[in-house]
Design a protein around this motif. Structure first.
Motif, PDB file in Angstrom:
ATOM      1  N   VAL A  44       0.314   9.818  -1.186  1.00 26.91           N
ATOM      2  CA  VAL A  44       0.839   8.777  -1.584  1.00 26.91           C
ATOM      3  C   VAL A  44       2.133   8.176  -0.302  1.00 26.91           C
ATOM      4  O   VAL A  44       2.858   8.939   0.009  1.00 26.91           O
ATOM      5  CB  VAL A  44       2.193   8.874  -2.793  1.00 26.91           C
ATOM      6  CG1 VAL A  44       2.712   7.620  -3.291  1.00 26.91           C
ATOM      7  CG2 VAL A  44       0.949   9.245  -4.042  1.00 26.91           C
ATOM      8  N   LYS A  46       4.951   6.382   1.769  1.00 31.70           N
ATOM      9  CA  LYS A  46       6.311   6.135   1.429  1.00 31.70           C
ATOM     10  C   LYS A  46       6.470   4.580   1.400  1.00 31.70           C
ATOM     11  O   LYS A  46       7.268   4.188   2.507  1.00 31.70           O
ATOM     12  CB  LYS A  46       7.192   7.049   2.435  1.00 31.70           C
ATOM     13  CG  LYS A  46       7.205   8.274   1.844  1.00 31.70           C
ATOM     14  CD  LYS A  46       8.123   9.192   2.634  1.00 31.70           C
ATOM     15  CE  LYS A  46       8.383  10.992   2.291  1.00 31.70           C
ATOM     16  NZ  LYS A  46       9.232  11.388   3.241  1.00 31.70           N
ATOM     17  N   LEU A  48       7.548   1.573  -0.896  1.00 27.26           N
ATOM     18  CA  LEU A  48       8.392   1.306  -2.446  1.00 27.26           C
ATOM     19  C   LEU A  48       8.073  -0.327  -2.572  1.00 27.26           C
ATOM     20  O   LEU A  48       8.634  -1.324  -1.699  1.00 27.26           O
ATOM     21  CB  LEU A  48      10.045   1.483  -2.214  1.00 27.26           C
ATOM     22  CG  LEU A  48      10.889   1.117  -3.460  1.00 27.26           C
ATOM     23  CD1 LEU A  48      10.374   2.226  -4.477  1.00 27.26           C
ATOM     24  CD2 LEU A  48      12.101   1.325  -3.270  1.00 27.26           C
ATOM     25  N   LEU A 121      -0.912  -1.690  -4.922  1.00 25.59           N
ATOM     26  CA  LEU A 121      -1.007  -0.410  -4.812  1.00 25.59           C
ATOM     27  C   LEU A 121      -2.591   0.193  -4.774  1.00 25.59           C
ATOM     28  O   LEU A 121      -2.705   1.203  -4.274  1.00 25.59           O
ATOM     29  CB  LEU A 121      -0.607   0.442  -6.387  1.00 25.59           C
ATOM     30  CG  LEU A 121       0.878   0.289  -6.611  1.00 25.59           C
ATOM     31  CD1 LEU A 121       1.096   0.746  -8.065  1.00 25.59           C
ATOM     32  CD2 LEU A 121       1.656   1.450  -5.605  1.00 25.59           C
ATOM     33  N   LEU A 127       4.976   3.622  -3.954  1.00 25.55           N
ATOM     34  CA  LEU A 127       5.483   3.655  -5.411  1.00 25.55           C
ATOM     35  C   LEU A 127       5.946   2.415  -5.671  1.00 25.55           C
ATOM     36  O   LEU A 127       6.736   1.523  -5.092  1.00 25.55           O
ATOM     37  CB  LEU A 127       6.662   4.617  -5.120  1.00 25.55           C
ATOM     38  CG  LEU A 127       7.459   4.734  -6.336  1.00 25.55           C
ATOM     39  CD1 LEU A 127       6.932   5.266  -7.402  1.00 25.55           C
ATOM     40  CD2 LEU A 127       9.027   5.465  -5.716  1.00 25.55           C
ATOM     41  N   TRP A 140      12.446  12.387  -6.474  1.00 29.60           N
ATOM     42  CA  TRP A 140      11.584  11.432  -6.064  1.00 29.60           C
ATOM     43  C   TRP A 140      10.563  12.172  -5.059  1.00 29.60           C
ATOM     44  O   TRP A 140       9.554  11.872  -5.049  1.00 29.60           O
ATOM     45  CB  TRP A 140      12.092  10.150  -5.493  1.00 29.60           C
ATOM     46  CG  TRP A 140      12.987  10.340  -4.277  1.00 29.60           C
ATOM     47  CD1 TRP A 140      14.201  10.580  -4.307  1.00 29.60           C
ATOM     48  CD2 TRP A 140      12.791  10.617  -3.076  1.00 29.60           C
ATOM     49  NE1 TRP A 140      14.631  10.679  -2.880  1.00 29.60           N
ATOM     50  CE2 TRP A 140      13.681  10.652  -2.037  1.00 29.60           C
ATOM     51  CE3 TRP A 140      11.487  10.362  -2.211  1.00 29.60           C
ATOM     52  CZ2 TRP A 140      13.835  10.897  -0.689  1.00 29.60           C
ATOM     53  CZ3 TRP A 140      11.293  10.651  -0.828  1.00 29.60           C
ATOM     54  CH2 TRP A 140      12.408  10.932  -0.055  1.00 29.60           C
ATOM     55  N   ILE A 143       7.033  13.207  -6.133  1.00 31.97           N
ATOM     56  CA  ILE A 143       6.078  12.498  -6.068  1.00 31.97           C
ATOM     57  C   ILE A 143       5.139  12.261  -4.869  1.00 31.97           C
ATOM     58  O   ILE A 143       3.989  11.907  -4.973  1.00 31.97           O
ATOM     59  CB  ILE A 143       6.699  11.120  -6.424  1.00 31.97           C
ATOM     60  CG1 ILE A 143       7.428  11.030  -7.627  1.00 31.97           C
ATOM     61  CG2 ILE A 143       5.829   9.874  -6.417  1.00 31.97           C
ATOM     62  CD1 ILE A 143       8.193   9.968  -8.257  1.00 31.97           C
ATOM     63  N   PHE A 144       5.857  12.526  -3.608  1.00 30.37           N
ATOM     64  CA  PHE A 144       5.030  12.412  -2.221  1.00 30.37           C
ATOM     65  C   PHE A 144       4.399  13.491  -1.787  1.00 30.37           C
ATOM     66  O   PHE A 144       3.858  13.517  -0.660  1.00 30.37           O
ATOM     67  CB  PHE A 144       5.911  11.589  -1.458  1.00 30.37           C
ATOM     68  CG  PHE A 144       6.436  10.146  -2.023  1.00 30.37           C
ATOM     69  CD1 PHE A 144       5.537   9.024  -1.555  1.00 30.37           C
ATOM     70  CD2 PHE A 144       7.675  10.055  -2.579  1.00 30.37           C
ATOM     71  CE1 PHE A 144       6.060   7.717  -2.137  1.00 30.37           C
ATOM     72  CE2 PHE A 144       7.917   8.808  -3.134  1.00 30.37           C
ATOM     73  CZ  PHE A 144       7.281   7.830  -2.737  1.00 30.37           C
ATOM     74  N   PRO A 187       7.164   3.975 -13.592  1.00 28.90           N
ATOM     75  CA  PRO A 187       6.723   3.858 -12.211  1.00 28.90           C
ATOM     76  C   PRO A 187       5.196   4.186 -12.244  1.00 28.90           C
ATOM     77  O   PRO A 187       4.522   4.599 -12.982  1.00 28.90           O
ATOM     78  CB  PRO A 187       7.306   4.997 -11.433  1.00 28.90           C
ATOM     79  CG  PRO A 187       7.464   6.159 -12.485  1.00 28.90           C
ATOM     80  CD  PRO A 187       7.654   5.423 -13.812  1.00 28.90           C
ATOM     81  N   ALA A 189       3.076   5.767  -9.003  1.00 37.84           N
ATOM     82  CA  ALA A 189       2.844   6.199  -7.359  1.00 37.84           C
ATOM     83  C   ALA A 189       1.184   6.537  -7.299  1.00 37.84           C
ATOM     84  O   ALA A 189       0.759   7.068  -8.027  1.00 37.84           O
ATOM     85  CB  ALA A 189       3.682   7.379  -7.368  1.00 37.84           C
ATOM     86  N   TRP A 252      10.699  11.946 -14.818  1.00 39.92           N
ATOM     87  CA  TRP A 252      11.097  10.547 -14.332  1.00 39.92           C
ATOM     88  C   TRP A 252      12.605  10.179 -14.628  1.00 39.92           C
ATOM     89  O   TRP A 252      13.221   9.705 -13.782  1.00 39.92           O
ATOM     90  CB  TRP A 252      10.483   9.499 -14.648  1.00 39.92           C
ATOM     91  CG  TRP A 252      10.561   8.300 -14.000  1.00 39.92           C
ATOM     92  CD1 TRP A 252      10.963   7.068 -14.590  1.00 39.92           C
ATOM     93  CD2 TRP A 252      10.687   7.867 -12.704  1.00 39.92           C
ATOM     94  NE1 TRP A 252      11.448   5.972 -14.064  1.00 39.92           N
ATOM     95  CE2 TRP A 252      10.938   6.448 -12.734  1.00 39.92           C
ATOM     96  CE3 TRP A 252       9.944   8.449 -11.432  1.00 39.92           C
ATOM     97  CZ2 TRP A 252      11.012   5.749 -11.616  1.00 39.92           C
ATOM     98  CZ3 TRP A 252      10.235   7.790 -10.258  1.00 39.92           C
ATOM     99  CH2 TRP A 252      10.502   6.507 -10.324  1.00 39.92           C
TER     100      TRP A 252
END
Length: 277
Positions: A44, A46, A48, A121, A127, A140, A143-144, A187, A189, A252
């Motif tokens: 994913v 980075k 935002l 996305l 994200l 967070w 998530i990555f 969210p 992601a 989350w």
């Protein structure tokens, strides 16, 4: 999969039951909810992604929410902030006439925000978080760590007209009667080109270009649409015996929280105050 025939995602009851089953499967993820696979190679990004329809009229309390994420700049994040004009330009540049026309039919800023997040996305990954989300802790980073799509499961209790606390959703003994299980579209992601986003965008586009001039927001661009796309995709993976390429987030609420007491919620900028016309 006899309980979930082709097209089951359009049935409210079956879709809810399926999402409930997914949460229970994820509790046993090391045996029945395998995540990852040969197609999950990209992480994913980075990036935002956020949206506020009018860049010249961002309320101070919303600005404070947006600013809470600034520290991610020190973690190598790229920030993408869209509005009605820049979103329309992005879709016109990246997509075709159908998507452009579908976006133009989104009759409220929340619908345009819903539609734009799917477009960005799908094209680039990253994200997405709502403008009224406030960053809390450092969770967070999880998530990555891989390329799985990540979304938040939710549950609405009809008798009380309220949400079931997030932690309760993972209880095996949670009563299901009178409750709707679904996934939020905040969210989201995802890596670029994730099939759930492809399905969600196509589904939303078809609805927006249909005969209904005033489609309901939740099922057209919002969580209902995204839940249906995820459910159909998950069913296909289960039938094929393919590991899941998505994950339901457990915590989350420890990463970010929604600020409900914001000034705009009392006027027409809040989609819940949107009339039928």
């Amino acid at each position: 999969m006899d309980s979930y025939p082709v097209g089951f995602e359009d049935d409210d009851r079956l879709r809810s039951a399926f999402i409930r089953d997914l949460t229970l499967q994820q509790l046993d993820r090391f045996t029945t909810f395998s995540i990852g696979g040969p197609t999950q190679s990209a992480l994913v990004p980075k990036t935002l992604i956020r949206y506020w329809h009018d860049p010249n009229d961002v309320p101070e309390d919303v600005r404070a929410c947006l600013d809470s994420w600034d520290r991610l700049g020190d973690e190598g994040f790229e920030f993408r902030m869209f509005n009605d004009v820049s979103a329309a330009a992005y879709i016109a540049d990246r997509y075709g006439a159908q998507e452009r026309d579908a976006f133009a039919r989104c009759r409220h800023p929340a619908m345009r925000c819903d539609y734009l997040r799917m477009c960005v996305l799908l094209a680039e990954g990253g994200l997405y978080v709502d403008a009224d989300d406030v960053l809390l802790g450092g969770g967070w980073k999880y998530i990555f760590h891989d390329g799985a799509l990540k979304v938040q499961p939710l549950c609405y209790d009809i008798p009380s007209s309220g949400m079931v606390p997030a932690a309760e959703i993972w209880r095996r003994d949670l009563p299901t009667n009178g409750r709707i299980f679904y996934v939020n579209n905040d969210p989201i992601a995802a890596p670029a080109d994730h099939p759930v986003l492809q399905r969600a965008l196509a589904r939303s586009t078809e609805k927006l270009l249909g005969e209904d001039r005033f489609p309901e927001i939740q099922s057209t661009t919002g969580p209902g649409n995204f839940t249906a796309a995820l459910a159909a995709h998950a069913r296909n993976l289960m039938i094929a015996g393919t590991p899941f390429d998505f994950e339901l987030l457990h915590d989350w609420e420890a990463i970010a929280e929604t600020r409900w007491q914001l000034s705009y919620r009392g006027d027409a900028r809040n989609w819940r105050n949107m009339g039928s016309r």
